[in-house]
Design a protein around this motif. Structure first.
Motif, short mmCIF file in Angstrom:
data_model
loop_
_atom_site.label_atom_id
_atom_site.label_comp_id
_atom_site.label_asym_id
_atom_site.label_seq_id
_atom_site.Cartn_x
_atom_site.Cartn_y
_atom_site.Cartn_z
N TYR A 18 69.59 -3.75 7.83
CA TYR A 18 68.24 -3.22 7.73
C TYR A 18 68.04 -2.20 8.84
CZ TYR A 18 66.69 -6.40 4.16
OH TYR A 18 66.53 -7.06 2.98
N ARG B 285 66.04 0.60 11.08
CA ARG B 285 64.69 0.66 11.65
C ARG B 285 64.33 2.11 11.94
NH1 ARG B 285 62.75 -3.59 9.67
NH2 ARG B 285 63.76 -5.51 10.31
N SER C 244 58.89 5.83 10.93
CA SER C 244 58.21 5.93 9.64
C SER C 244 58.08 7.39 9.20
CB SER C 244 56.85 5.25 9.72
OG SER C 244 56.00 5.97 10.58
N LYS D 194 61.29 8.41 7.60
CA LYS D 194 61.39 7.74 6.31
C LYS D 194 60.52 8.43 5.27
CE LYS D 194 62.25 3.06 7.07
NZ LYS D 194 61.59 1.79 7.41
N ARG E 216 54.53 -4.82 -2.27
CA ARG E 216 55.19 -5.63 -1.25
C ARG E 216 54.33 -6.82 -0.82
NH1 ARG E 216 56.65 -1.56 3.44
NH2 ARG E 216 54.38 -1.50 3.34
N LYS F 217 60.10 -3.42 -1.69
CA LYS F 217 60.33 -3.62 -0.27
C LYS F 217 61.62 -2.92 0.15
CE LYS F 217 59.19 -7.91 0.70
NZ LYS F 217 59.35 -9.36 0.99
N GLU G 241 62.37 0.47 2.51
CA GLU G 241 63.22 0.33 3.69
C GLU G 241 64.43 1.26 3.63
OE1 GLU G 241 63.72 -1.50 6.57
OE2 GLU G 241 61.60 -2.04 6.51
N HIS G 242 65.01 1.35 2.43
CA HIS G 242 66.25 2.12 2.23
C HIS G 242 66.07 3.10 1.09
CE1 HIS G 242 68.53 -0.78 4.65
NE2 HIS G 242 67.76 -1.68 4.08
N GLU H 230 64.70 -11.15 3.89
CA GLU H 230 65.58 -10.19 4.55
C GLU H 230 66.82 -10.90 5.09
OE1 GLU H 230 63.46 -7.46 7.04
OE2 GLU H 230 65.20 -7.15 8.33
#
Lengths: 487, 487
Positions: free
Chosen positions: A4, A6, A9, A12, A217, A275, A279-280, B387
């Motif tokens: 995951y 990080r 934002s 992203k 989510r 979700k 994230e990805h 997760e």
């Protein structure tokens, strides 16, 4: 393993926008494609109108569905046309008139005709590689006056068109493609996913594709209730949909849950995929590569699992795939219960069908054979049922040992009725819940294949069956592949 | 099958009385036997007194137990003698003085001496085929002043003698013999049944053997609370014994449950046996024929059950049978948990010991081998643990298929760590709850026998082991045999 990340934002956000832009370029119909489709739509409408006029049938023709709402995806080949009649007609009349007009129009256009049954009969036509559904319905002044369930559809189309601007239509396209990518698009029984209309309502409610995902989510299955227009009697309506994994009230008919066909599992997959995508971010969520498998893959995975397979093959025809799959899922669960009740531990189960005539119910078992003895729990001490229990088991032929008292309850070790899962299915298959029509087919004939016999079945049923088996026994949820390969 | 008769109650009453009369004739000591026992008791008392006097040790000698209470059964060979010291002595002093006096007295009487440890050391002697326990204790003015747990015993004897007349002593004898017959007599850990004192209290409370049985039919385990003398603070005492299957307050010490050693199963057996005896009066309840089995019986029953046996043989010595059995039962449960947690279904379990040095833990399993794949349930969607779960299983070496979402929860089909129950026990036996001393012995060495290997073990351990195996795998509660053969 998934790592995951990080990322910040902002970074992203940027990446997300680039991806969505790319995806939209692929899925939004070009001016050319649009023109081609619209031309065909016009020809179909004109032809139906002409046939109606030629036969003096008073009716209105309306395009509905994603074409009418301009939320269709490039490459879509589905056109939905409604022939609307005055409510003073009888249902029988509009059915026969509608089917007659549609058939005649399609013939004049040089298309091929298939008659279909949903809630009521309609015409499915193949014209220039497009699938055109032509449905007779009533032109009612409001949903309250509905005479058949399909009468609601034109209201959906009008509502969505009244609420979407062109930006939002693209957002709907993104959501639909995302749902397709993760395998959660389609309200048909086999999928149990999101209908196009549900995707449209979600974009109307949340405003954009990303906002739908951000919100999803946080959704809690069985505890998420969405309405765009507040219904008059909210509490009583909330009660109505208790037990639905997701509730999205239909704004044109607040007594209806637009997400009623959505299963818990497809909802959960959407929540988790949202979700993970956020994230990805990756285009692959929209366009996953689905693995294809060979017989060798199947051999290998069976060896790895070292478990036992049981396949029940039955030939059976159904009037529609929805009926087929709802019957298949019912029987799949029924026979699982039979196995469990008789002590056979089911690791997992699966159903396959070619949707023509072959149905296979599949079970993976810990063991095909069980000991002759089984532990049977009796009543507690003291209780009224002791006498009956002891009468039944002391000195009975089926008692192997006991009765004893264990943890304050009577226990007997008795002969198991079926020590072999194949015999159990063979002789008791009809003792459990089934799809009625499927049960009829089972009563006619079925074959059981165990362990390596399954390869005789793959020889008969071919590639798609092997793929299903391997996806079941070797695969995982597609979009987890995406995430893994990225990290 | 048991046929429950519906005889008239008068007829039954008559039959019951005839049976009890017959039983009593067999179990009540004759004048001759009584004289012989009393003579020995007198000799023991006199000798102990003499040794004490010879050594200038101030003490009182008291006979306690069933001899002192005149509730012993014909054939009993147990005599309990207490050497009581002034409470001003230290515990260490009375222990060494008591053991010294007892040892000397027994030697003078020509008996054999064994030193034993219960809550504290005492002498077990064999004199003329009688087992004489000689226990040092304090002569305290009341139970409140107790310095060691055994100080309570003389109060029990005095209390029972103050409440029983000669008719009731016979009623106690009937109850004791009934408990022996159904295998529920004895507060030792191996049995977990009714102590002699508990039997006496029940007769004192209910008045007669039959009234105890009539009442026992109505007992509800965990919900039966009996007191002969109302304690001062009843509610707080009731709270104290929550979770005890049966509570019978000790009248000489109301903070003690005289039925504390009684297990749920022995209580349940007594309740059920009472019911059946009153329905089907028979002398056989008191004097059951216990079947004995051969190796051929074992072979036959293993074939009939067609299940899998696992025997863990360990050599281990303990200071007392109570310690042995409490450790054995703990380890038996611990390893059962190990098997279950790893997916091996345990049909039943049993422990055997010669109470010298051999202990065997026995499990009957559905299967000794499991598939390589196991279904592992993950967190629900959505949840915080998703997760972590996906990180662990997506692309992991132990993942065979999945993760998938099933019924709203993540599921992975992963490699099972142990597919063989023998390996599991071999490598993981020390990961669960055990009796501490037994675990030490296991760590030194143990052997596992599976299925037919068990016959190598029966060759080593002999007849009693075979009997235990057959009673476990072929038998039933003894008194059900009685009932069956009668009908």
């Amino acid at each position: 393993m998934i790592h995951y990340s990080r990322r910040s934002s902002l970074e992203k956000e940027k990446k997300l926008n680039i991806i969505l832009h790319k995806v939209l370029k692929k899925i939004k119909p070009s001016t050319e494609e649009r023109a081609k489709v619209m031309l065909l739509v016009k020809r179909v409408l004109d032809e139906i109108k002409r046939v109606a006029e030629d036969n003096n049938v008073p009716c209105t023709i309306e395009v509905v569905g994603s074409i009418a709402k301009d939320t269709w995806l490039s490459g879509d080949r589905d056109i939905d046309v409604f022939i609307l009649f005055d409510p003073s007609f009888s249902i029988e009349t509009i059915k026969s008139l509608g089917v007659f007009i549609a058939r005649e129009a399609v013939t004049r256009l040089g298309g091929r005709v298939f008659e279909r049954y949903a809630q009521h009969p309609y015409i499915e036509a193949l014209i220039n590689d497009f699938r055109v559904d032509i449905v007779p319905a009533f032109k009612v002044p409001s949903v309250k006056d509905m005479k058949t369930p399909v009468d609601r559809t034109p209201f959906h189309t009008r509502y969505v068109n009244s609420r979407l601007d062109s930006r939002m239509r693209d957002e709907v396209r993104l959501l639909k493609q995302f749902l397709k990518g993760i395998g959660a698009y389609g309200a048909e029984v086999k999928v149990g996913g999101f209908s196009g209309y549900l995707a449209e309502l979600l974009v109307i409610y949340y405003g954009s594709f990303l906002r739908v995902l951000y919100s999803a989510r946080e959704w809690k299955p069985f505890n998420t209730f969405i309405y765009i227009e507040r219904p008059a009697d909210l509490p009583s309506i909330q009660k109505l949909f208790k037990g639905h994994p997701l509730v999205v009230l239909d704004p044109v008919d607040p007594k209806r849950n637009a997400a009623a066909a959505l299963t818990l599992d497809k909802l959960s997959e959407f929540i988790s995929a949202s979700k993970l995508f956020l994230e990805h971010p990756s285009e692959s969520f929209f366009f996953p590569r689905r693995p294809t498998y060979t017989k060798e893959d199947l051999e290998e995975t069976l060896a790895t699992r070292n478990s036992h397979l049981l396949a029940i093959h039955v030939k059976c025809k159904f009037t529609s795939p929805d009926i087929l799959w709802s019957q298949v899922y019912k029987s799949l669960g029924g026979l699982e219960t039979l196995l469990k009740v008789h002590g056979f531990k089911v690791i997992s189960k699966k159903a396959w069908s070619d949707e023509v005539e072959n149905v296979v119910l599949l079970y993976e078992l810990v063991t095909l054979k069980l000991p002759s003895v089984e532990r049977h729990l009796g009543p507690p001490v003291p209780s009224d049922r002791e006498e009956e229990f002891l009468k039944k088991y002391v000195g009975s032929e089926i008692t192997i040992s006991g009765p004893f008292i264990e943890k304050g309850r009577w226990v007997v070790y008795r002969k198991r009725r079926y020590t072999n899962a194949i015999d159990l299915i063979k002789y008791e298959y009809d003792k459990v819940r089934h799809g009625v029509q499927l049960l009829k087919c089972l009563k006619r004939e079925f074959k059981i294949y165990a362990d390596k016999d399954i390869f005789r079945l793959t020889d008969i049923l071919g590639k798609d069956f092997i793929n299903t088996l391997c996806n079941w026994l070797k695969g995982r949820i597609y979009w987890l592949n995406i995430v893994e390969s990225k990290c």
